[in-house]
Scaffold this active site. Structure first.
Site, PDB file in Angstrom:
ATOM      1  N   SER A 246       0.872  -1.070  -0.037  1.00 46.11           N
ATOM      2  CA  SER A 246      -0.249  -0.298  -0.044  1.00 46.11           C
ATOM      3  C   SER A 246       1.241   1.217   0.008  1.00 46.11           C
ATOM      4  O   SER A 246       0.227   2.453  -0.407  1.00 46.11           O
ATOM      5  CB  SER A 246      -0.965  -0.411   1.239  1.00 46.11           C
ATOM      6  OG  SER A 246      -1.892  -1.112   0.899  1.00 46.11           O
ATOM      7  N   HIS A 305      -0.210   4.552   4.227  1.00 48.41           N
ATOM      8  CA  HIS A 305      -0.534   5.218   3.071  1.00 48.41           C
ATOM      9  C   HIS A 305       0.302   6.257   3.005  1.00 48.41           C
ATOM     10  O   HIS A 305       0.602   7.204   2.223  1.00 48.41           O
ATOM     11  CB  HIS A 305      -1.931   4.801   3.561  1.00 48.41           C
ATOM     12  CG  HIS A 305      -2.458   3.957   3.360  1.00 48.41           C
ATOM     13  ND1 HIS A 305      -4.057   2.979   3.408  1.00 48.41           N
ATOM     14  CD2 HIS A 305      -1.600   2.135   3.106  1.00 48.41           C
ATOM     15  CE1 HIS A 305      -3.984   2.372   3.100  1.00 48.41           C
ATOM     16  NE2 HIS A 305      -2.626   1.426   3.533  1.00 48.41           N
TER      17      HIS A 305
END
Length: 361
Positions: A246, A305
């Site tokens: 991610s 993230h």
């Protein structure tokens, strides 16, 4: 001149008068516009300029040469107005909308050697050689790691972290001294949906970037996001395990934002693209942060993230191609590169200077 010659000259003179129609006047105006030196002739560079400004920028110089050769009746290497007029009559599509569409579909893209300055639109600079394989290679490796762990653990959902690949490559805060884990955790995924979502986004966005910016630039952005994701997680949530790509995926998303900003004038629908990527990033990060605060069982690493997104934006400005460099973009480039290296340097130094902050090995 005898009487017969005079009789022959009269219709010729009348023919020339008839040719000075609206069509001929329009072409004469076009001819004079592109006759840069005003010598009454169109040379190859002037023909190239004519082709470019008739909205066919991918027409290579060789096509201008071929057109010149076909229409140069007296073989003097240039076109006078009569030859240009004949070209427009014999090859009327040369200056028509149909020719413009034909050029965009058929004429091969230019293979420019320049690294960062391209004479053309962003979308027209896409090329399939070298092929955009880096994101595909990363994706295949992630699938292989996932399948090996499923086979070894007999866990059909792939949610176990006891497989050989997960055990060796996941980011484990208790094993921070095994520095390869700061990168290799990107190959480990927990669950089928986790893998599929990352694969879809990184292939869709990564290949699009590779077509314009080349594989190694995109690989730098992706890996910078991966490393920043694990670095940020280690600093702000030092007891959290980390798996998945991610960080790299978010780096690709914000790298698109970076290239939209740096190539604003060269990109079609730039404002729409920027809006879509910003809405996606803000919404997803907001939801992740909200869930992590209100759901104690939520396991999404929002720090990874956010860190990957920041790294992707900064590194994207630094390494992705800028088709036409403006003065303010040079300042932005220096700012982005400086901020990235300062943040990464500070993170590394903090690991060494304050070991009590982290989980003991």
């Amino acid at each position: 001149m005898d009487r017969s010659e005079q009789q022959q000259a009269i219709p010729l003179r009348r023919l020339n008068t008839l040719e000075e129609s609206e069509r001929r006047q329009q072409l004469r105006h076009l001819f004079q516009k592109y006759d840069n030196d005003g010598d009454g002739y169109l040379s190859i560079p002037e023909m190239k300029r004519l082709i470019n400004e008739k909205k066919c920028p991918d027409m290579p110089t060789i096509c201008a040469k071929k057109l010149l050769k076909l229409s140069d009746i007296n073989n003097d290497g240039r076109l006078d107005f009569d030859e240009f007029f004949k070209l427009s009559i014999d090859h009327s599509l040369f200056i028509s909308d149909m020719c413009i569409k034909y050029c965009k579909l058929v004429v091969p893209k230019r293979n420019e050697e320049e690294a960062d300055v391209i004479d053309g639109e962003y979308e027209q600079s896409m090329k399939i050689w070298p092929p955009p394989l880096m994101m595909i290679i990363f994706s295949i490796m992630e699938i292989i790691f996932f399948v090996i762990d499923i086979v070894k653990t007999q866990d059909q959902n792939g949610t176990s972290t006891n497989g050989p690949m997960a055990t060796l490559f996941i980011y484990n805060p208790h094993l921070r001294h095994e520095v390869w884990r700061f990168v290799t955790y990107m190959f480990v995924h927990i669950g089928f949906m986790h893998l599929v979502m990352n694969l879809l986004v990184q292939i869709f966005l990564g290949v699009a970037l590779e077509l314009v910016h080349c594989w190694w630039r995109v690989a730098l952005v992706y890996l910078a996001g991966v490393i920043a994701g694990s670095m940020g997680t280690s600093l702000f949530t030092p007891r959290v395990f980390l798996a998945g790509a991610s960080g790299g995926v978010y780096a690709l998303i914000t790298a698109h934002i970076a290239t939209i900003i740096m190539n604003w004038k060269q990109m079609e629908y730039a404002i729409v693209q920027l809006f879509v990527f910003l809405v996606f990033c803000i919404t997803d990060l907001g939801v992740s942060i909200y869930n992590s605060i209100n759901d104690p069982f939520d396991k999404v690493g929002y720090i990874a993230h956010a860190s990957g997104a920041l790294a992707g934006f900064l590194v994207g400005i630094g390494v992705l191609r800028n088709l036409k460099v403006e003065s303010w973009e040079k300042k932005l480039w220096w700012c982005a590169v400086s901020v990235y290296f300062m943040l990464m340097g500070a993170g590394v130094m903090y690991h060494f200077l304050n070991p009590e902050h982290f989980v003991k090995s």
